[in-house]
Design an enzyme around this catalytic site. Sequence first.
Site, PDB file in Angstrom:
ATOM      1  N   ASP A   1      -0.155   5.036   0.994  1.00  0.00           N
ATOM      2  CA  ASP A   1      -0.393   6.018   2.047  1.00  0.00           C
ATOM      3  C   ASP A   1      -0.290   5.380   3.428  1.00  0.00           C
ATOM      4  O   ASP A   1      -0.896   4.339   3.689  1.00  0.00           O
ATOM      5  CB  ASP A   1      -1.778   6.648   1.895  1.00  0.00           C
ATOM      6  CG  ASP A   1      -1.919   7.419   0.587  1.00  0.00           C
ATOM      7  OD1 ASP A   1      -0.996   7.356  -0.248  1.00  0.00           O
ATOM      8  OD2 ASP A   1      -2.955   8.079   0.407  1.00  0.00           O
TER       9      ASP A   1
ATOM     10  N   ASP B   1       0.876  -1.160   0.000  1.00  0.00           N
ATOM     11  CA  ASP B   1       0.000   0.000   0.000  1.00  0.00           C
ATOM     12  C   ASP B   1       0.921   1.220   0.000  1.00  0.00           C
ATOM     13  O   ASP B   1       2.105   1.109   0.328  1.00  0.00           O
ATOM     14  CB  ASP B   1      -0.872  -0.045   1.263  1.00  0.00           C
ATOM     15  CG  ASP B   1      -1.677   1.225   1.465  1.00  0.00           C
ATOM     16  OD1 ASP B   1      -2.306   1.686   0.498  1.00  0.00           O
ATOM     17  OD2 ASP B   1      -1.673   1.755   2.595  1.00  0.00           O
TER      18      ASP B   1
END
Length: 249
Positions: free
Chosen positions: A36, A34
């Site tokens: 963020d 991922d």
Amino acid sequence: MKKQLIDLSRSFGTDVALQTDNVFRKNKRLVVFDMDSTLIQQEVIDEIARHAGVMDKVSAITEAAMNGEIDFKESLRRRVALLQGTNVDVLRTVRDSLTFTEGARFLCRALKRLGFKLAVISGGFIPLANYVKAELGLDYAFANQLKVSSDGLFLTGETVGPIVDGLRKAELLEVIAQAEGVTLDQVIAVGDGANDLWMLGKAGLGIAFNAKPRVQEQAQTRINQKSLRYVLSLLGYSDEDMQQLHDHY
């Protein structure tokens, strides 16, 4: 037992991980991250919103989505709509202010040195995901595309193409694995939010990194340290191994 281990590790500020001892534990080939609050410390949509003057409204929706309180697609639609009329230069401004998570650069260099393929799959936006890909030497980047006005100057408050939500992240993980000719047992996924749970579950090793409580409870393993370098510990690499990898750069 899993809950007891989580409580124990939390009280001692350490991490406990249980893995099935099979041939695939030592033969991972692909790592999917991922973006963020995982590879970078910010939530990019919150940063864009800060410059657009709608930070409070957007961050409240982000928090609810990350905790799994509202559907990610709906939350993204609501947040992006609040950005309508924002100058596209904000993407460059946000890009220049991104802070990489401690250990991110080292981990990615080390994994590449060991022959891994690396990807970022983000519910954020493709210009920033491509920047992260370039900075960390990743092989793949997937994220959402913001629609811009016909003159190319402003955000319209909409996205273009399929939304990269939790299910889409898991699908893309599988697509990359197929393209690279590796089994899902050989894939590692690292993320922190509720929309990462699908890909964490799909991967042979799903790692919740400083994740929301619900994500920690559902993920196979968790890391609650500041540095991403400890992903290597879960792969069986010692501090001495890490030092050797570090010395190559």
